[in-house]
Motif scaffolding. Structure first.
Motif, PDB file in Angstrom:
ATOM      1  N   ASN A  27       0.822  -1.204   0.000  1.00  0.00           N
ATOM      2  CA  ASN A  27       0.000   0.000   0.000  1.00  0.00           C
ATOM      3  C   ASN A  27       0.860   1.260   0.000  1.00  0.00           C
ATOM      4  OD1 ASN A  27      -2.269  -1.526  -0.009  1.00  0.00           O
ATOM      5  ND2 ASN A  27      -2.590  -1.446   2.209  1.00  0.00           N
ATOM      6  N   THR A  28       2.032   1.245   0.692  1.00  0.00           N
ATOM      7  CA  THR A  28       2.913   2.417   0.738  1.00  0.00           C
ATOM      8  C   THR A  28       3.473   2.738  -0.638  1.00  0.00           C
ATOM      9  OG1 THR A  28       3.508   1.867   3.012  1.00  0.00           O
ATOM     10  CG2 THR A  28       4.962   3.386   1.831  1.00  0.00           C
ATOM     11  N   VAL A  29       3.936   1.721  -1.353  1.00  0.00           N
ATOM     12  CA  VAL A  29       4.463   1.923  -2.700  1.00  0.00           C
ATOM     13  C   VAL A  29       3.389   2.493  -3.611  1.00  0.00           C
ATOM     14  CG1 VAL A  29       5.405   0.769  -4.731  1.00  0.00           C
ATOM     15  CG2 VAL A  29       6.207   0.129  -2.448  1.00  0.00           C
ATOM     16  N   ALA A  30       2.209   1.970  -3.505  1.00  0.00           N
ATOM     17  CA  ALA A  30       1.128   2.454  -4.353  1.00  0.00           C
ATOM     18  C   ALA A  30       0.806   3.908  -4.067  1.00  0.00           C
ATOM     19  CB  ALA A  30      -0.110   1.579  -4.150  1.00  0.00           C
ATOM     20  N   VAL A  31       0.795   4.291  -2.787  1.00  0.00           N
ATOM     21  CA  VAL A  31       0.497   5.677  -2.423  1.00  0.00           C
ATOM     22  C   VAL A  31       1.573   6.629  -2.930  1.00  0.00           C
ATOM     23  CG1 VAL A  31       0.244   7.250  -0.482  1.00  0.00           C
ATOM     24  CG2 VAL A  31      -0.922   5.035  -0.444  1.00  0.00           C
ATOM     25  N   VAL A  32       2.868   6.239  -2.785  1.00  0.00           N
ATOM     26  CA  VAL A  32       3.976   7.087  -3.249  1.00  0.00           C
ATOM     27  C   VAL A  32       3.905   7.273  -4.763  1.00  0.00           C
ATOM     28  CG1 VAL A  32       6.485   7.248  -3.464  1.00  0.00           C
ATOM     29  CG2 VAL A  32       5.452   6.518  -1.306  1.00  0.00           C
ATOM     30  N   GLY A  33       3.707   6.194  -5.497  1.00  0.00           N
ATOM     31  CA  GLY A  33       3.626   6.296  -6.950  1.00  0.00           C
ATOM     32  C   GLY A  33       2.480   7.174  -7.404  1.00  0.00           C
ATOM     33  N   LEU A  34       1.352   7.021  -6.757  1.00  0.00           N
ATOM     34  CA  LEU A  34       0.202   7.831  -7.111  1.00  0.00           C
ATOM     35  C   LEU A  34       0.439   9.308  -6.810  1.00  0.00           C
ATOM     36  CD1 LEU A  34      -2.702   7.888  -8.132  1.00  0.00           C
ATOM     37  CD2 LEU A  34      -3.482   7.439  -5.793  1.00  0.00           C
ATOM     38  N   SER A  35       1.117   9.597  -5.707  1.00  0.00           N
ATOM     39  CA  SER A  35       1.419  10.992  -5.352  1.00  0.00           C
ATOM     40  C   SER A  35       2.352  11.622  -6.378  1.00  0.00           C
ATOM     41  CB  SER A  35       2.053  11.037  -3.957  1.00  0.00           C
ATOM     42  OG  SER A  35       1.157  10.502  -3.000  1.00  0.00           O
ATOM     43  N   PHE A  36       3.416  10.877  -6.828  1.00  0.00           N
ATOM     44  CA  PHE A  36       4.350  11.397  -7.828  1.00  0.00           C
ATOM     45  C   PHE A  36       3.623  11.713  -9.136  1.00  0.00           C
ATOM     46  CE2 PHE A  36       7.332  10.645 -11.339  1.00  0.00           C
ATOM     47  CZ  PHE A  36       8.310  11.596 -11.034  1.00  0.00           C
ATOM     48  N   LEU A  37       2.728  10.832  -9.540  1.00  0.00           N
ATOM     49  CA  LEU A  37       1.975  11.058 -10.771  1.00  0.00           C
ATOM     50  C   LEU A  37       1.090  12.286 -10.675  1.00  0.00           C
ATOM     51  CD1 LEU A  37       1.161  10.066 -13.579  1.00  0.00           C
ATOM     52  CD2 LEU A  37      -0.562   8.607 -12.491  1.00  0.00           C
ATOM     53  N   LEU A  38       0.499  12.508  -9.548  1.00  0.00           N
ATOM     54  CA  LEU A  38      -0.338  13.682  -9.356  1.00  0.00           C
ATOM     55  C   LEU A  38       0.475  14.969  -9.414  1.00  0.00           C
ATOM     56  CD1 LEU A  38      -2.765  12.430  -6.522  1.00  0.00           C
ATOM     57  CD2 LEU A  38      -3.299  12.775  -8.945  1.00  0.00           C
ATOM     58  N   ILE A  39       1.725  14.932  -8.848  1.00  0.00           N
ATOM     59  CA  ILE A  39       2.578  16.126  -8.877  1.00  0.00           C
ATOM     60  C   ILE A  39       2.967  16.476 -10.307  1.00  0.00           C
ATOM     61  CG2 ILE A  39       4.852  17.014  -8.201  1.00  0.00           C
ATOM     62  CD1 ILE A  39       4.529  15.426  -5.589  1.00  0.00           C
ATOM     63  N   VAL A  40       3.333  15.450 -11.118  1.00  0.00           N
ATOM     64  CA  VAL A  40       3.707  15.684 -12.513  1.00  0.00           C
ATOM     65  C   VAL A  40       2.538  16.291 -13.289  1.00  0.00           C
ATOM     66  CG1 VAL A  40       4.371  14.574 -14.672  1.00  0.00           C
ATOM     67  CG2 VAL A  40       5.472  13.906 -12.524  1.00  0.00           C
ATOM     68  N   LEU A  41       1.371  15.746 -13.101  1.00  0.00           N
ATOM     69  CA  LEU A  41       0.200  16.284 -13.786  1.00  0.00           C
ATOM     70  C   LEU A  41      -0.075  17.714 -13.375  1.00  0.00           C
ATOM     71  CD1 LEU A  41      -2.231  13.200 -13.583  1.00  0.00           C
ATOM     72  CD2 LEU A  41      -1.020  14.059 -15.600  1.00  0.00           C
ATOM     73  N   LEU A  42       0.136  18.005 -12.082  1.00  0.00           N
ATOM     74  CA  LEU A  42      -0.086  19.364 -11.609  1.00  0.00           C
ATOM     75  C   LEU A  42       0.883  20.346 -12.251  1.00  0.00           C
ATOM     76  CD1 LEU A  42      -1.653  21.227  -9.719  1.00  0.00           C
ATOM     77  CD2 LEU A  42      -0.025  20.635  -7.902  1.00  0.00           C
ATOM     78  N   LEU A  43       2.181  19.971 -12.401  1.00  0.00           N
ATOM     79  CA  LEU A  43       3.185  20.844 -13.035  1.00  0.00           C
ATOM     80  C   LEU A  43       2.831  21.093 -14.498  1.00  0.00           C
ATOM     81  CD1 LEU A  43       6.451  19.369 -11.449  1.00  0.00           C
ATOM     82  CD2 LEU A  43       5.315  21.542 -10.890  1.00  0.00           C
ATOM     83  N   ILE A  44       2.398  20.069 -15.193  1.00  0.00           N
ATOM     84  CA  ILE A  44       2.010  20.227 -16.594  1.00  0.00           C
ATOM     85  C   ILE A  44       0.854  21.193 -16.721  1.00  0.00           C
ATOM     86  CG2 ILE A  44       1.029  19.021 -18.588  1.00  0.00           C
ATOM     87  CD1 ILE A  44       2.612  16.549 -17.715  1.00  0.00           C
ATOM     88  N   LEU A  45      -0.111  21.072 -15.839  1.00  0.00           N
ATOM     89  CA  LEU A  45      -1.255  21.976 -15.890  1.00  0.00           C
ATOM     90  C   LEU A  45      -0.838  23.412 -15.614  1.00  0.00           C
ATOM     91  CD1 LEU A  45      -3.968  19.835 -14.021  1.00  0.00           C
ATOM     92  CD2 LEU A  45      -3.868  20.375 -16.461  1.00  0.00           C
TER      93      LEU A  45
END
Length: 475
Positions: free
Chosen positions: A417-435
């Protein structure tokens, strides 16, 4: 009839060797009557025998030659209803057998046996008993008369009634000598027997009484058991000969001294549509709730008689709880809305394999069951069965889900569950920067479009610069 009786008895007393005793015989209509006539066989010669009935003449007689004669009324269409078995003559038994006795067969009979020089005569009084019911199939709530007819009636005799082999005594019935009148009800159904006692002799006759009305349930306050969430049928079946009108279902309010109608459950519906009258007026509840428990009443009109039947719906459920001192245990309690008929509770674990084969574990007794919720063996279905004096009343089930599998894989589950949460958080940050970048570009272009002349100058200067660079390369 009494004058004829005394004349026959007097003639018997005047005969040589006559016997003065009058033998009383009772027979039920339709049965076989045996009129006794016995004497000592003193001669090897065949005796002459004659049976007669007062005012009716000869019934049957046999000459010494062996020839037999029957009276006309005793040989309808060539069949003989009255006869003497020859096999008993050697024992001095000349009894008369009358088959399928009828009411008109009652009366005084005389047997005369001439055996050598001895003449013996017996006098028999045959009394036919018949029980009649009027009307033959009464409707519940209407008058019914049960009569005990005896021909000839024995003055001074006592009459008793039994219903299903138990003496019938009720203050509501009108009883007089050989008849009884009562309101037809389910409690009167069964085998009625009239018992006549006269001079130490007892005669019996029976008839079956059937009452038309609501046959299911057969009595008021019948209990119907159902589990929460299941479907249940509340029976209300009239006799097949009856088609009631104005049938109504009601739920009776609890706690009131006089039953008053209440609101029926939402899932309640009659089985037969009202547009198609039927003797079956049962109703169903598609999904029973614990609040649906209570008393219900079905009613209908037959021949201006309102017939009703009350019944009680008893609802069962299983409550679960976790004891405060044993967090890894599960407490299951079998709850019923009415336990007045319950005498015993049983718990059984039901399991199914991959092929769907059902298997049951050992039986555990008690209203409450405590099991371990982390045990693989306790996973699946648990059934609570409740019993009464006459056997099983019903059952209710509960599904136990496995809790131990989650706790046994706790460490590996947390890391994944920890790995999944970290990966999901990184993806959200990248999407936020692109926006954010897309937003900045949009704002920049928006500011430039506010000065179209400046945009033209910039564009022209850029084109002239590119032209000079191409000319320099040619030179």
């Amino acid at each position: 009839m009494l004058l004829q009786y005394f004349i026959v008895v007097g003639m018997a007393l005047l005969m040589t060797g006559a016997q003065s005793e009058v033998i009383e015989v009772f027979a039920e209509a339709g049965s076989q009557a045996i009129l006794p006539c016995k004497c000592n066989p003193l001669s090897t010669h065949l005796p002459a025998i004659i049976w007669t009935k007062a005012n009716k003449g000869t019934v049957w007689r046999k000459e010494r030659s062996g020839l037999q004669y029957w009276g006309y009324s005793w040989s309808p269409k060539g069949s003989h209803r009255a006869q003497c078995p020859h096999s008993q003559f050697e024992r001095g038994d000349y009894s008369l057998q009358i088959n399928n006795v009828m009411d008109e067969d009652g009366g005084i009979y005389s047997c005369r046996v001439e055996n050598g020089n001895q003449v013996t005569e017996n006098v028999v009084s045959l009394r036919i008993i018949k029980v009649s019911i009027s009307p033959s199939v009464p409707i519940w709530g209407k008058d019914v008369t049960i009569s005990c007819n005896v021909n000839p009636w024995p003055n001074g005799a006592t009459v008793q009634w039994t219903l299903n082999n138990s003496r019938f005594l009720t203050p509501t019935a009108i009883m007089n000598k050989g008849f009884m009148r009562e309101k037809a009800a389910a409690r009167l159904t069964g085998n009625w027997t009239c018992v006549v006692d006269y001079k130490g002799k007892e005669g019996r006759a029976s008839a079956t009484l059937t009452v038309m009305g609501i046959v299911q349930p057969s009595k008021d306050d019948t209990k119907v058991y159902a589990a929460v969430g299941s479907a249940v049928t509340l029976p209300c079946v009239f006799s097949s000969e009856l088609i009631p009108s104005r049938t109504v279902w009601e739920k009776l309010k609890a706690g009131s001294f006089k039953p008053t109608p209440g609101r029926l459950p939402d899932s309640f519906s009659p089985i037969s549509p009202s547009s198609q009258p039927s003797s079956d007026n049962s109703a169903s509840l598609k999904e029973v709730g614990f609040e649906d428990a209570g008393r219900y009443r079905c009613s209908g009109t037959v021949e201006q008689q309102r017939l009703t039947r009350n019944m009680q719906l008893v609802v069962a459920k299983i409550d679960s709880s976790i004891p405060s001192k044993k967090k890894d245990s599960l407490m299951l309690t079998c709850q019923l809305s009415d336990t007045s008929e319950v005498t015993n509770y049983e718990w059984v674990h039901v399991a199914y394999d991959l092929n769907g084969t059902r298997s049951e574990g050992s039986i555990l007794n008690g209203k409450t069951l405590s099991i371990s919720k982390v045990s693989e063996e306790n996973r699946g279905e648990w059934a609570c069965r409740f019993y009464g004096k006459e056997g099983l009343l019903g059952n209710v089930t509960y599904q136990v889900h496995l809790m131990g599998g989650l706790s046994g894989q706790k460490s590996s589950g947390v890391s994944q569950n920890t790995v999944a949460v970290v990966g999901l958080s990184f993806l959200l940050i990248v999407l936020l920067l692109i926006l954010i970048q897309m937003y900045k570009n949009h704002q920049r272009r928006k500011r430039i479009f506010q000065y179209p002349a400046l945009e033209t100058i910039v564009h022209t200067t850029s084109n002239e610069r590119e032209e000079r660079e191409r000319n320099r390369e040619k030179m």
